[in-house]
Scaffold this active site. Sequence first.
Site, PDB file in Angstrom:
ATOM      1  N   ASN A  11     -64.524 -30.921  43.977  1.00  0.00           N
ATOM      2  CA  ASN A  11     -64.778 -29.770  44.841  1.00  0.00           C
ATOM      3  C   ASN A  11     -66.289 -29.669  45.030  1.00  0.00           C
ATOM      4  OD1 ASN A  11     -65.086 -27.287  46.036  1.00  0.00           O
ATOM      5  ND2 ASN A  11     -64.252 -26.104  44.334  1.00  0.00           N
ATOM      6  N   HIS A  97     -59.384 -20.398  44.992  1.00  0.00           N
ATOM      7  CA  HIS A  97     -60.440 -20.658  44.000  1.00  0.00           C
ATOM      8  C   HIS A  97     -61.012 -19.321  43.523  1.00  0.00           C
ATOM      9  CE1 HIS A  97     -64.135 -22.056  42.143  1.00  0.00           C
ATOM     10  NE2 HIS A  97     -63.585 -23.250  42.101  1.00  0.00           N
ATOM     11  N   GLU A 167     -58.301 -22.996  36.189  1.00  0.00           N
ATOM     12  CA  GLU A 167     -59.759 -22.948  36.095  1.00  0.00           C
ATOM     13  C   GLU A 167     -60.178 -21.625  35.468  1.00  0.00           C
ATOM     14  OE1 GLU A 167     -61.642 -25.859  39.147  1.00  0.00           O
ATOM     15  OE2 GLU A 167     -61.525 -23.872  40.040  1.00  0.00           O
ATOM     16  N   SER A 212     -66.253 -27.129  34.190  1.00  0.00           N
ATOM     17  CA  SER A 212     -67.190 -27.927  33.379  1.00  0.00           C
ATOM     18  C   SER A 212     -66.593 -29.237  32.878  1.00  0.00           C
ATOM     19  CB  SER A 212     -67.745 -27.090  32.217  1.00  0.00           C
ATOM     20  OG  SER A 212     -68.479 -25.988  32.721  1.00  0.00           O
TER      21      SER A 212
END
Length: 249
Positions: A11, A97, A167, A212
């Site tokens: 992304n 997101h 996420e 990460s």
Amino acid sequence: MKQSVKLVAGNWKMNGLGASLDEVETLKAALAEEASACRVALCPPATLVERMAAICAGGPVEVGGQDCRAEASGAFTGDIAASMLKDAGATLVILGHSERRQGYGETNALVLAKAEAAVAAGLSPIICVGETLAQREAGQAVEVVREQVIHSLPLALAGQAFAVAYEPVWAIGTGLTPTLEQIEEVHRAVRAAMIERLGLGGAEQPILYGGSVKPDNARDILSTPEVGGALVGGASLKAADFLQIIRAA
Ligand code: 13P
């Protein structure tokens, strides 16, 4: 549970100009030399989708958008329709997101409507879910993520190709990651919620981990049970880093 082939997706967020396509050329050349064991995708800003798709045509790298509008067309200045991404050569689209849920107040209902639009246009959605640090510290991570899955996935996804990306908001761009046990716990909860929502249609589509992911932690994360791939931000911008993550899958 049977796992489908892993998906490693990058992304780029709001990063990248025409010159950045050199990285895609590098990635493409490297992947032509070595057959990767996983699916590979890149989601650049909308301005680069068509050019990136032209570079990647016929090769192993799929191209995706980062968001789309729920409506098919109309007076929505600045927005982009799923059919426009498809027309530009995209096959995927990231939806929900946390940077959109938090920055633009996107609700589960809106993400669901966008996912319906994506499927109708022939795109495979990557639907993102994840808890905030406050929610994790309050012991709510599994319940928050379950609620997001149940309410963000349209029933139209049953039988379609799609992915869910877990996420944790606090792990995005921070260098912090959950423990492998925490990732496994949430991924198992995501899987259960996918099956609760979609029946067998939720049993096999990959659940990606994002937040990460770097060359040095990718192998451990990608070999954790129920991790079906990765959604990579910063480390997808440089072909050399992204390739190391792809090789770890
Ligand atoms: P980072 O890999 O930069 O933490 O970003 C993760 C992400 O948000 C991918 O969608």
